[in-house]
Design a protein around this motif. Structure first.
Motif, PDB file in Angstrom:
ATOM      1  N   UNK A 314       0.830  -1.205   0.000  1.00 22.58           N
ATOM      2  CA  UNK A 314       0.000   0.000   0.000  1.00 22.58           C
ATOM      3  C   UNK A 314       0.866   1.257   0.000  1.00 22.58           C
ATOM      4  N   UNK A 315       1.667   1.380  -1.037  1.00 23.42           N
ATOM      5  CA  UNK A 315       2.605   2.497  -1.140  1.00 23.42           C
ATOM      6  C   UNK A 315       1.880   3.830  -1.208  1.00 23.42           C
ATOM      7  N   UNK A 316       2.633   4.907  -0.981  1.00 23.34           N
ATOM      8  CA  UNK A 316       2.064   6.246  -1.036  1.00 23.34           C
ATOM      9  C   UNK A 316       1.457   6.495  -2.408  1.00 23.34           C
ATOM     10  N   UNK A 317       0.255   7.057  -2.433  1.00 25.45           N
ATOM     11  CA  UNK A 317      -0.446   7.233  -3.703  1.00 25.45           C
ATOM     12  C   UNK A 317       0.211   8.280  -4.599  1.00 25.45           C
ATOM     13  N   UNK A 318       0.748   9.341  -4.028  1.00 25.75           N
ATOM     14  CA  UNK A 318       1.301  10.421  -4.843  1.00 25.75           C
ATOM     15  C   UNK A 318       2.519   9.954  -5.639  1.00 25.75           C
ATOM     16  N   UNK A 319       3.439   9.244  -4.964  1.00 28.61           N
ATOM     17  CA  UNK A 319       4.666   8.788  -5.610  1.00 28.61           C
ATOM     18  C   UNK A 319       4.979   7.365  -5.131  1.00 28.61           C
ATOM     19  N   UNK A 320       4.266   6.372  -5.643  1.00 30.50           N
ATOM     20  CA  UNK A 320       4.426   5.008  -5.121  1.00 30.50           C
ATOM     21  C   UNK A 320       5.845   4.455  -5.278  1.00 30.50           C
ATOM     22  N   UNK A 321       6.503   4.754  -6.378  1.00 28.73           N
ATOM     23  CA  UNK A 321       7.836   4.188  -6.609  1.00 28.73           C
ATOM     24  C   UNK A 321       8.909   4.847  -5.741  1.00 28.73           C
ATOM     25  N   UNK A 322       8.582   5.958  -5.136  1.00 25.51           N
ATOM     26  CA  UNK A 322       9.535   6.667  -4.276  1.00 25.51           C
ATOM     27  C   UNK A 322       9.225   6.469  -2.797  1.00 25.51           C
ATOM     28  N   UNK A 323       8.281   5.590  -2.489  1.00 22.92           N
ATOM     29  CA  UNK A 323       7.872   5.364  -1.096  1.00 22.92           C
ATOM     30  C   UNK A 323       9.018   4.795  -0.275  1.00 22.92           C
ATOM     31  N   UNK A 324       9.224   5.354   0.889  1.00 24.46           N
ATOM     32  CA  UNK A 324      10.184   4.847   1.879  1.00 24.46           C
ATOM     33  C   UNK A 324       9.441   4.741   3.199  1.00 24.46           C
ATOM     34  N   UNK A 325       9.458   3.561   3.797  1.00 22.90           N
ATOM     35  CA  UNK A 325       8.624   3.348   4.984  1.00 22.90           C
ATOM     36  C   UNK A 325       9.328   2.402   5.963  1.00 22.90           C
ATOM     37  N   UNK A 326       9.275   2.741   7.223  1.00 22.87           N
ATOM     38  CA  UNK A 326       9.858   1.879   8.254  1.00 22.87           C
ATOM     39  C   UNK A 326       8.896   0.756   8.591  1.00 22.87           C
ATOM     40  N   UNK A 327       9.410  -0.450   8.657  1.00 22.45           N
ATOM     41  CA  UNK A 327       8.564  -1.609   8.954  1.00 22.45           C
ATOM     42  C   UNK A 327       8.489  -1.829  10.452  1.00 22.45           C
ATOM     43  N   UNK A 328       7.500  -2.595  10.936  1.00 19.40           N
ATOM     44  CA  UNK A 328       7.429  -2.915  12.369  1.00 19.40           C
ATOM     45  C   UNK A 328       8.647  -3.695  12.864  1.00 19.40           C
ATOM     46  N   UNK A 329       9.374  -4.323  11.929  1.00 16.48           N
ATOM     47  CA  UNK A 329      10.576  -5.066  12.312  1.00 16.48           C
ATOM     48  C   UNK A 329      11.785  -4.159  12.505  1.00 16.48           C
ATOM     49  N   UNK A 330      11.647  -2.879  12.160  1.00 19.08           N
ATOM     50  CA  UNK A 330      12.722  -1.920  12.400  1.00 19.08           C
ATOM     51  C   UNK A 330      13.553  -1.569  11.184  1.00 19.08           C
ATOM     52  N   UNK A 331      13.468  -2.349  10.110  1.00 17.96           N
ATOM     53  CA  UNK A 331      14.208  -2.024   8.901  1.00 17.96           C
ATOM     54  C   UNK A 331      13.352  -1.128   8.011  1.00 17.96           C
ATOM     55  N   UNK A 332      13.922  -0.702   6.877  1.00 11.11           N
ATOM     56  CA  UNK A 332      13.182   0.141   5.948  1.00 11.11           C
ATOM     57  C   UNK A 332      12.820  -0.629   4.690  1.00 11.11           C
ATOM     58  N   UNK A 333      11.649  -0.308   4.147  1.00 11.22           N
ATOM     59  CA  UNK A 333      11.181  -0.890   2.888  1.00 11.22           C
ATOM     60  C   UNK A 333      11.024   0.243   1.878  1.00 11.22           C
ATOM     61  N   UNK A 334      11.209  -0.083   0.602  1.00  6.84           N
ATOM     62  CA  UNK A 334      11.244   0.985  -0.393  1.00  6.84           C
ATOM     63  C   UNK A 334      10.551   0.587  -1.684  1.00  6.84           C
ATOM     64  N   UNK A 335       9.981   1.588  -2.369  1.00  4.64           N
ATOM     65  CA  UNK A 335       9.407   1.396  -3.687  1.00  4.64           C
ATOM     66  C   UNK A 335       7.954   0.974  -3.658  1.00  4.64           C
ATOM     67  N   UNK A 336       7.416   0.735  -4.836  1.00  4.55           N
ATOM     68  CA  UNK A 336       6.004   0.361  -4.975  1.00  4.55           C
ATOM     69  C   UNK A 336       5.706  -0.976  -4.316  1.00  4.55           C
ATOM     70  N   UNK A 337       6.706  -1.858  -4.261  1.00  6.79           N
ATOM     71  CA  UNK A 337       6.486  -3.210  -3.739  1.00  6.79           C
ATOM     72  C   UNK A 337       7.078  -3.413  -2.344  1.00  6.79           C
ATOM     73  N   UNK A 338       7.637  -2.360  -1.763  1.00 10.51           N
ATOM     74  CA  UNK A 338       8.145  -2.468  -0.402  1.00 10.51           C
ATOM     75  C   UNK A 338       9.324  -3.407  -0.264  1.00 10.51           C
TER      76      UNK A 338
END
Length: 607
Positions: A314-338
């Motif tokens: 569920x990446x950011x709608x405005x810029x899905x391919x540029x999404x950067x998000x911290x996971x509950x496990x503490x690492x970071x996930x990136x892009x449209x597919x996390x």
């Protein structure tokens, strides 16, 4: 004597009333007014009236602004003049609902017990409260709140403490404080086919949850310190309300971000709705936009699984391919597919570029489209460093994300889908859940899929895949998508097919009977376990020698049939979207086999 200003105000009011009475309103308002009172989609996109008379509601990206609530209601229904029917059937001639007015009059006061609230209709008299389960008084676990949409398929029905009606009215069927309830249950009433609560329901449910949370925290120091647990499997309560009330997630949701929980909740809403239909355009809300064309070697199934992964992340709608998000496990996930850092490094390792990276191999991969133009050995090292940083819990910068262009993300996702398919079999939900784990395919364990979080991701991923497959069929914005209670359609004699295949078969069957032909079905949809049984016992009496391995059969998707009188049935099945064989022509040693692929021109889709 009244002042001139008062007389002028009165005159204007009379003229305005007369204009409404004659329905002399701007074009578009009469047609869109019903939409204004319905619930927005999960992204809380604004519903606005259009003054061009066009029924299509959406933004520039094609994301729908129309709720599927009351799916069979006509958008062109006129609501002025004769009055509007509110959620409880009450007619209101001023264009507002009784529920809205009630909510404005009486707010819930955290200082007062539920039985003292004017806003709450007390239904505890008689047998209703007595039928609720009374908890063990020696149980010292802190209370929690559970909220769910009414399950129309469940018998007997759950007995909640509170019911939120479609018009926003709150009923109490059991006083949780008097009963010392450990799990305070709130149920949202819904009609058949409804998967989104009404605007009034959502507002009332959030108000009730906030009220109960504050009451519990005032009575329990532990909850005041740590917050109240809220189980909301349909994602009705907004993240903002959760955060404001400092509500805790159940353990089974602890491994998901709020964005993932939202779409898992959206998929959960299909359960218990007893089937229904919705405009195809509303499905846009489940997936971030894909702005890269399908690759030459990307199959329909790969594309649909990728959509399931994108829907879960569920990446950011405005810029899905540029999404950067911290996971509950503490690492970071990136892009449209996390993608996780580990997954990125694993994919790079699979390219076998050598150490240091071989420029000739890099150039060859650029020609193949695996790597973007301009990539070199230094780019590879920077991407590896970025992946390492993500794994350690450091967010990649905007410059780092330039090393992961959207075309390369699509290539990586296609490759990873193939790798996870080899690991878990032909199971779209498991593939999507596996990719969401953040692990490379080779490190995925059974526990990743059987944990409470894994099970939810698998189920939601499968539903997102099913909808994505439906979206691949040619359609227009005016088309509808239908679903059945369990995604299956009975075709008689205890046999079943998936929604689209089942409906198509029933049409073919009726057509054949009208022409004096009875289609004789040997086999239809199968579970994984049924396929495994056939495979283990292939060649024994009554079972063919030709049986696909479990996890690889079209029958497990519910879109395949084995027909005894295949020659007679073939023209009817083909007419309704079945092909003889597996899509590549009849199978020499399995001539009874037919596969559903859909047909053009049908404006109803099934998921």
């Amino acid at each position: 004597m009244p002042s001139f200003r008062l007389l002028l105000s009165l005159l204007l009011s009379i003229r305005q009333h007369e204009a409404i009475r004659r329905k002399n309103l701007p074009i578009g308002w009469k047609r869109s007014a019903l939409l204004i009172t319905t619930e927005t989609m999960s992204r809380n996109t604004e519903i606005v009236p259009r003054n061009d008379g066009d029924d299509h509601q959406g933004d520039s990206h094609g994301h729908s602004r129309v709720s599927p609530h009351k799916l069979h209601a006509s958008v062109s229904r006129e609501i002025f003049g004769s009055g509007t029917v509110s959620g409880d059937g009450t007619t209101v001639n001023d264009g507002t609902t009784t529920a809205t007015r009630t909510a404005q009059v009486d707010a819930l006061d955290p200082k007062l017990a539920p039985s003292k609230q004017k806003r709450i209709v007390d239904k505890t008299q008689g047998t209703a409260e007595a039928s609720l389960e009374v908890p063990n008084i020696n149980d010292n676990t802190p209370p929690k709140i559970s909220l769910a949409l009414e399950d129309l398929n469940k018998q007997p029905q759950d007995k909640p403490h509170f019911v939120v009606k479609q018009n926003g009215q709150i009923e109490m069927h059991g006083d949780p404080e008097a009963m010392r309830a450990k799990d305070i249950k709130i149920q949202l009433e819904r009609s058949e086919g409804q998967i989104y609560p009404s605007e009034e329901q959502k507002k009332a449910a959030e108000e009730l949850v906030s009220y109960l949370s504050q009451r519990l925290k005032s009575q329990n120091p532990e909850l005041a310190k740590n917050g109240v647990e809220l189980a909301d499997n349909a994602a009705v309560v907004s993240p903002e309300t959760r955060q404001r009330e400092r509500m805790r997630q159940p353990q089974e949701n602890a491994g998901m971000t709020p964005e993932t929980q939202q779409n898992v909740g959206n998929m959960n809403r299909f359960r218990g709705s007893n089937g229904g239909e919705m405009p195809m355009r509303n499905t846009n809300d489940y997936y971030p936009e894909r702005s890269v064309p399908r690759q030459a070697n990307e199959s329909d199934q790969q594309a649909a699984v990728k959509e399931a992964v994108a829907g879960l992340f569920n990446a950011d709608r405005a810029k899905p391919y540029e999404t950067v998000r911290k996971s509950p496990q503490g690492d970071y996930r990136a892009g449209r597919y996390g993608f996780s850092g580990r997954q990125i490094n694993s994919w790079l390792a699979g390219l076998d570029l050598g150490d240091p990276p071989d420029p000739a191999k890099i150039e060859e991969l650029i020609k193949q489209g695996k790597l973007p133009k301009g990539f070199n050995a230094e780019s590879i090292k920077k991407l590896q460093a970025m992946a390492d940083k993500m794994s350690k819990g450091d967010a990649p910068s905007a410059d780092d994300m330039k090393l992961l262009p959207k075309e390369m993300q699509e290539t990586m996702a296609t490759d990873m889908v193939g790798q996870f398919k080899e690991r878990v079999g032909d199971n779209p939900g498991a593939i999507a859940a596996g990719m969401m784990s953040g692990k490379p395919a080779g490190e995925l364990t059974q526990e990743d899929l059987t944990s409470p979080t894994g099970k939810q991701l698998m189920e939601a991923g499968q539903k997102l895949y099913d909808i994505a497959k439906v979206r691949q069929q040619p359609h227009q914005d005016t088309d509808t998508m239908q679903w059945t209670p369990d995604g299956k359609v009975s075709i008689g004699d205890g046999r079943w097919l998936s929604g689209p295949a089942g409906q198509a078969f029933k049409a073919a069957q009726a057509d054949a009977r009208a022409h004096g032909v009875e289609i004789k079905v040997n086999s239809a949809g199968r579970t994984y376990e049924e396929q495994a049984h056939l495979y283990r016992n292939r060649g024994t009496p009554g079972i063919s020698r030709t049986v696909a391995r479990p996890g690889t059969s079209n029958h497990e998707h519910g879109d395949a049939l084995d027909i005894a009188n295949y020659a007679q049935a073939k023209p009817f099945l083909q007419k309704y979207g079945f092909v003889h064989g597996d899509g590549n022509g009849p199978i020499a040693n399995d001539l009874v086999h037919f596969k559903f692929v859909g047909r053009r021109g049908d404006n109803t889709r099934y998921a």
